[in-house]
Scaffold this active site. Structure first.
Site, PDB file in Angstrom:
ATOM      1  N   ALA A  69       0.830  -1.207   0.000  1.00  9.82           N
ATOM      2  CA  ALA A  69       0.000   0.000   0.000  1.00  9.82           C
ATOM      3  C   ALA A  69       0.862   1.255   0.000  1.00  9.82           C
ATOM      4  O   ALA A  69       0.623   2.197  -0.769  1.00  9.82           O
ATOM      5  CB  ALA A  69      -0.938  -0.006   1.203  1.00  9.82           C
ATOM      6  N   ARG A  78      -5.389  -3.322  10.677  1.00 11.92           N
ATOM      7  CA  ARG A  78      -5.500  -3.645  12.100  1.00 11.92           C
ATOM      8  C   ARG A  78      -4.699  -2.684  12.971  1.00 11.92           C
ATOM      9  O   ARG A  78      -4.994  -2.500  14.145  1.00 11.92           O
ATOM     10  CB  ARG A  78      -5.014  -5.080  12.340  1.00 11.92           C
ATOM     11  CG  ARG A  78      -5.947  -6.124  11.748  1.00 11.92           C
ATOM     12  CD  ARG A  78      -5.429  -7.527  11.943  1.00 11.92           C
ATOM     13  NE  ARG A  78      -4.190  -7.761  11.197  1.00 11.92           N
ATOM     14  CZ  ARG A  78      -3.846  -8.947  10.715  1.00 11.92           C
ATOM     15  NH1 ARG A  78      -4.633  -9.996  10.901  1.00 11.92           N
ATOM     16  NH2 ARG A  78      -2.721  -9.095  10.060  1.00 11.92           N
ATOM     17  N   LEU A 136       0.590  -6.626 -16.553  1.00  9.03           N
ATOM     18  CA  LEU A 136      -0.363  -6.258 -17.593  1.00  9.03           C
ATOM     19  C   LEU A 136      -0.566  -4.747 -17.671  1.00  9.03           C
ATOM     20  O   LEU A 136      -1.228  -4.262 -18.590  1.00  9.03           O
ATOM     21  CB  LEU A 136      -1.700  -6.965 -17.353  1.00  9.03           C
ATOM     22  CG  LEU A 136      -1.686  -8.473 -17.594  1.00  9.03           C
ATOM     23  CD1 LEU A 136      -3.028  -9.092 -17.229  1.00  9.03           C
ATOM     24  CD2 LEU A 136      -1.343  -8.789 -19.045  1.00  9.03           C
ATOM     25  N   HIS A 184       3.220 -13.507 -14.047  1.00  9.90           N
ATOM     26  CA  HIS A 184       3.734 -12.414 -14.887  1.00  9.90           C
ATOM     27  C   HIS A 184       4.163 -12.893 -16.274  1.00  9.90           C
ATOM     28  O   HIS A 184       3.721 -12.357 -17.296  1.00  9.90           O
ATOM     29  CB  HIS A 184       4.947 -11.754 -14.217  1.00  9.90           C
ATOM     30  CG  HIS A 184       4.651 -11.146 -12.875  1.00  9.90           C
ATOM     31  ND1 HIS A 184       3.420 -10.632 -12.548  1.00  9.90           N
ATOM     32  CD2 HIS A 184       5.431 -10.961 -11.782  1.00  9.90           C
ATOM     33  CE1 HIS A 184       3.451 -10.158 -11.314  1.00  9.90           C
ATOM     34  NE2 HIS A 184       4.661 -10.340 -10.830  1.00  9.90           N
ATOM     35  N   LYS A 198      16.646 -15.116  -9.554  1.00 15.33           N
ATOM     36  CA  LYS A 198      17.146 -14.121  -8.609  1.00 15.33           C
ATOM     37  C   LYS A 198      18.659 -14.279  -8.447  1.00 15.33           C
ATOM     38  O   LYS A 198      19.205 -15.338  -8.734  1.00 15.33           O
ATOM     39  CB  LYS A 198      16.459 -14.278  -7.255  1.00 15.33           C
ATOM     40  CG  LYS A 198      14.977 -13.868  -7.255  1.00 15.33           C
ATOM     41  CD  LYS A 198      14.382 -13.995  -5.881  1.00 15.33           C
ATOM     42  CE  LYS A 198      12.978 -13.421  -5.839  1.00 15.33           C
ATOM     43  NZ  LYS A 198      12.969 -11.949  -5.997  1.00 15.33           N
ATOM     44  N   LEU A 217      14.056   1.468 -31.286  1.00 14.86           N
ATOM     45  CA  LEU A 217      13.096   2.425 -30.742  1.00 14.86           C
ATOM     46  C   LEU A 217      13.263   2.418 -29.226  1.00 14.86           C
ATOM     47  O   LEU A 217      12.679   1.587 -28.538  1.00 14.86           O
ATOM     48  CB  LEU A 217      11.659   2.063 -31.129  1.00 14.86           C
ATOM     49  CG  LEU A 217      10.552   2.863 -30.434  1.00 14.86           C
ATOM     50  CD1 LEU A 217      10.691   4.353 -30.730  1.00 14.86           C
ATOM     51  CD2 LEU A 217       9.172   2.369 -30.859  1.00 14.86           C
TER      52      LEU A 217
END
Length: 519
Positions: free
Chosen positions: A45, A74, A217, A277, A363, A426
């Site tokens: 968030a 909470r 997306l 993904h 990773k 490009l």
């Protein structure tokens, strides 16, 4: 929405068109808009959701006279304490202008905080009371208001939260208003758990109300795929097994789990990156042309190509785990969880029969990037003797340094006829100077407000994706498929490169290095 207008400055783009020129289908949506961030005190968030809302506010998509943003979690904190926590993620930096700082202050003024548990009647009744007061202040007719709930939460609480929303926080009637929920991944750990989660949410909400978000997306060059494929005559006749030798979809990170080892170990790289993904990117690369740009037409084609994928073969998979992964105290000593995987998918249809799609993620590798590599077949009757050495390759670089370039064989400048590999390039930073590319979360939240599900995952699409990977994942979980150790800072296990050469027929060009052009 015209597909040719997808790459324009934020304040002028068709996807981010000015609020005064919104799609006619949304013109009736004049009621108040309440956006509720559940899990408001969490990292997702703070780092992604609130900053995305702030950027939408800056561009005029969240008008002050319509919108209120509610944080729910909470943690027992006040409105001001939440705002102070968010401020550092919204202010661009020390060089912020007075206008930017003023915008931050105005945006934070829209935020209210409600504390409560995720299965508490009292908490959600209090939340509904706060939302209703906002709607009353905005003079919204009952039922004309819009309520968007963003679940920035772990899936373990989805069922209880959705039940609370359905019972206590829904829009009261249907006079042009709506209630929608955004659900974050992971959507389960395998086919059974994903179906169980879908059933639990599906019993409470209709499919048009559910927005399963996959932020890939929302990336600029992922959203460009349909335009490239179906708006350019150049690509349409070439995009098939007659011309394409193989396709790679690659995700690389140059760091490890960075203190998230315990969480990551529950999922592994296939569940974390490949099954969602990279598979979504695969769908856009491999799907057939949809009837239109309507969300359901596009998602129908994605489901069709997923259902055409053959079972994954054991000898077309390489798993790896970087050395030092198990040094994390939160990771079990004998963990077999892969931090690297290369998987070959094969599609059983007329367009792609015989063409390997290589999905690779890892990773603690030598570089950080994500790209799509479409490698074309050798030139028949090659008179320049460059066969098996240099192939045409179309590369779409998703991040960082967004770009598209085509590797071509050209004459090397000089008196002799000598070939060299170069590119038609490009690069977005050079071509679109002064243009700010919107963050993925901005696009997807705006799509949800507008009711456009084109860039979200449908339930049958989710099921089809898990059907592809669940058998392999269960074998890994049982320890039947072992991860190969590899050193951090490398390309991963050497066996993965061998797989590309022997099973996928990928031809490397060691002498070629793409260099992003300078301004």
């Amino acid at each position: 929405m015209k597909s040719s207008e997808w790459h324009v400055e934020r304040r002028q783009s068709s996807k981010f068109e000015s609020p005064s020129s919104r799609d006619s289908e949304n013109a009736h949506e004049t009621g108040s808009l309440s956006i509720v961030i559940l899990g408001a005190s969490g990292d997702l968030a703070k780092k992604k959701t609130f900053p995305a809302l702030f950027h939408l506010y800056e561009q005029g998509f969240l008008p002050q006279n319509e919108v209120c943003i509610f944080g729910y979690a909470r943690t027992k904190i006040t409105d001001d304490e939440l705002k102070n926590r968010l401020r550092g993620y919204l202010v661009p930096g020390r060089d912020s202008s007075s206008e930017q700082l003023e915008n931050v202050s105005k945006f934070l003024h829209l935020i209210k905080y409600v504390s409560g548990s995720y299965d508490s009647k009292d908490g959600f009744c209090n939340l509904d009371k706060e939302i209703s007061e906002h709607e009353s202040l905005k003079s919204s007719a009952q039922g004309s208001s819009r309520r968007l709930f963003y679940l920035a939460l772990p899936p373990t609480v989805y069922q209880s939260v959705c039940k609370m929303i359905k019972t206590y926080c829904m829009n009261k009637s249907d006079l042009g208003g709506w209630t929608r929920i955004i659900v974050e991944k992971p959507f389960g750990k395998d086919l059974e758990s994903a179906e169980q989660l879908s059933t639990q949410i599906g019993e409470l909400f209709e499919e048009p109300q559910i927005y399963r978000i996959d932020h890939y997306l929302g990336k600029e060059l992922v959203q460009n795929m349909l335009v490239l494929r179906f708006a350019n005559r150049l690509f349409m006749p070439q995009w098939n097994r007659d011309n394409i030798a193989n396709v790679q979809i690659v995700f690389r990170e140059d760091f490890g789990t960075e203190g998230r080892g315990g969480y990551f170990d529950q999922y592994g790289i296939i569940r974390d990156i490949i099954q969602n993904h990279l598979l979504q990117v695969f769908c856009l690369v491999a799907m057939e042309k949809p009837v239109s740009l309507k969300a359901e037409h596009i998602r129908d084609e994605k489901v069709k190509v997923l259902e055409s994928v053959l079972p994954i073969k054991d000898d077309e998979v390489v798993l790896g785990q970087y050395e030092g992964y198990r040094d994390d105290s939160t990771v079990p000593d004998h963990s077999n969880t892969p931090t690297f995987a290369t998987v070959i998918l094969r599609v059983n249809n007329e367009r792609w029969d015989g063409v390997p799609f290589i999905l690779k993620a890892g990773k603690a590798l030598s570089s950080r990037k994500a790209d799509i590599r479409v490698q074309f077949k050798d030139v028949p009757g090659d008179i320049f003797k460059c066969q098996k050495q240099e192939r045409n390759e179309f590369v779409i670089r998703l991040q960082p340094s967004e770009a598209m370039y085509m590797k071509l064989i050209v004459k090397k400048p000089g008196l002799d006829i000598e070939t060299v590999q170069s590119e038609l390039d490009l690069s977005y930073r050079q071509r679109y100077q002064g243009v700010t590319i919107p963050e993925a979360y901005e696009r997807l939240i705006l799509d949800t407000i507008r009711g456009d599900q084109q860039h979200f995952v449908r339930r049958d699409e989710l099921k089809a994706s898990w059907e592809i990977f669940t058998p392999l994942l269960h074998r890994i979980d049982k320890g039947e498929f072992k991860s190969i150790p590899y050193k951090p800072g490398t390309r991963g296990p050497a066996e993965a490169d061998k797989l590309l050469l022997e099973k996928a027929g990928y031809v490397q060009t060691p002498s070629y290095i793409w260099i992003p052009p300078t301004l």
